[in-house]
Design an enzyme around this catalytic site. Structure first.
Site, PDB file in Angstrom:
ATOM      1  N   LYS A 128      79.669   0.950  -1.497  1.00  0.00           N
ATOM      2  CA  LYS A 128      80.306  -0.168  -2.192  1.00  0.00           C
ATOM      3  C   LYS A 128      81.216   0.351  -3.306  1.00  0.00           C
ATOM      4  O   LYS A 128      82.395  -0.008  -3.387  1.00  0.00           O
ATOM      5  CB  LYS A 128      79.241  -1.116  -2.770  1.00  0.00           C
ATOM      6  CG  LYS A 128      79.830  -2.386  -3.331  1.00  0.00           C
ATOM      7  CD  LYS A 128      78.853  -3.160  -4.176  1.00  0.00           C
ATOM      8  CE  LYS A 128      79.335  -3.179  -5.596  1.00  0.00           C
ATOM      9  NZ  LYS A 128      78.469  -3.829  -6.539  1.00  0.00           N
ATOM     10  N   ASP A 146      79.310  -6.609  -1.165  1.00  0.00           N
ATOM     11  CA  ASP A 146      78.309  -6.817  -2.220  1.00  0.00           C
ATOM     12  C   ASP A 146      77.432  -7.998  -1.804  1.00  0.00           C
ATOM     13  O   ASP A 146      77.517  -8.491  -0.671  1.00  0.00           O
ATOM     14  CB  ASP A 146      78.990  -7.054  -3.581  1.00  0.00           C
ATOM     15  CG  ASP A 146      79.571  -8.456  -3.671  1.00  0.00           C
ATOM     16  OD1 ASP A 146      79.790  -9.088  -2.610  1.00  0.00           O
ATOM     17  OD2 ASP A 146      79.791  -8.936  -4.793  1.00  0.00           O
TER      18      ASP A 146
END
Ligand code: SF4
Length: 226
Positions: A128, A146
């Site tokens: 991420k 996310d």
């Protein structure tokens, strides 16, 4: 006639979703404040389990105290922990930030590396965070997954997985590369503001008739949720 046919041809659903989000969110806000690639890396590490708004309240004083990878590489852990405490998990985050700064200084000559492989070797950097940096700093196609993207992608049945790596693969298959960065960013913002975890605003959602989450939509209709 051919042209008419072309115009009326339906877009595949994932593209229609992105097109509607482009209209609804024409200029996606940049969430984490930063002035340099390394500061973005630090802010993204801080944003784990924390809101961007809170990170943005902490980073002005943090970046005044420590600005460059060199500054952070020499930071005392206790001092750093005190400044970032309110972002949660501050002991781990402080350790990772210092480790990350040292790696950037000693292994990458003070420059944040621009490949997924190299970014993943930095302490505290997962896919991420790496994707945030690749998309925002290096302009590479990057799908940031996310908690919001995970929820929205599942409700829209763009994936059947709850695992971020698999969701990244699934979205990557459904969207053209040039839409990866902006598309995932818009899905994230849609999740933050409209398709919220509790009580999503289905009746005001631009994706309503493309969304298979019937249970959510019924609940929203029941409470007349806008
Ligand atoms: S209709 Fe509701 S559940 Fe579906 S994407 Fe919109 S807000 Fe989310």
């Amino acid at each position: 006639m051919d042209q008419e046919r072309q115009v009326s041809r339906k877009l595949p659903r994932p593209l229609e979703i992105i097109q509607r989000l482009e209209k609804a969110i024409p200029e996606p806000e940049t969430a984490l404040h930063h002035k340099t690639p390394f500061q973005l890396l630090v802010a993204t590490i801080l944003s784990a389990q924390c809101t961007d708004a809170r990170v943005n309240r902490v980073t002005p004083s943090l970046f005044q105290r420590y600005s460059t990878p060199d500054d952070f590489s020499k930071a005392g852990l206790a001092d750093l922990e005190a400044v970032i405490r309110s972002t949660g998990f501050y002991k781990n985050k402080a350790k990772n930030i210092v480790g990350c700064a040292r790696a950037v200084v000693y292994r990458f000559k003070g420059q944040v590396p621009g490949t997924m492989e190299a970014l993943l070797t930095l302490p505290g950097v997962g896919r991420k965070t790496a994707n945030v940096v690749l998309g925002s700093v290096f302009g590479k196609p990057a799908l940031v997954v996310d908690t919001h993207v995970r929820r929205v992608a599942n409700r829209l049945k763009l994936t059947q997985s709850n695992h971020p790596d698999q969701i990244e693969i699934d979205l990557g298959r459904l969207l053209p590369k040039e839409k990866w960065t902006s598309g995932a960013h818009r899905i994230l913002l849609h999740g933050r503001h409209v398709c919220t975890a509790r009580n999503p605003h289905c009746l005001a959602c631009p994706l309503f008739n493309l969304c298979p989450a019937e249970a959510e939509k019924k609940r929203a209709a029941g409470r007349g949720a806008l």
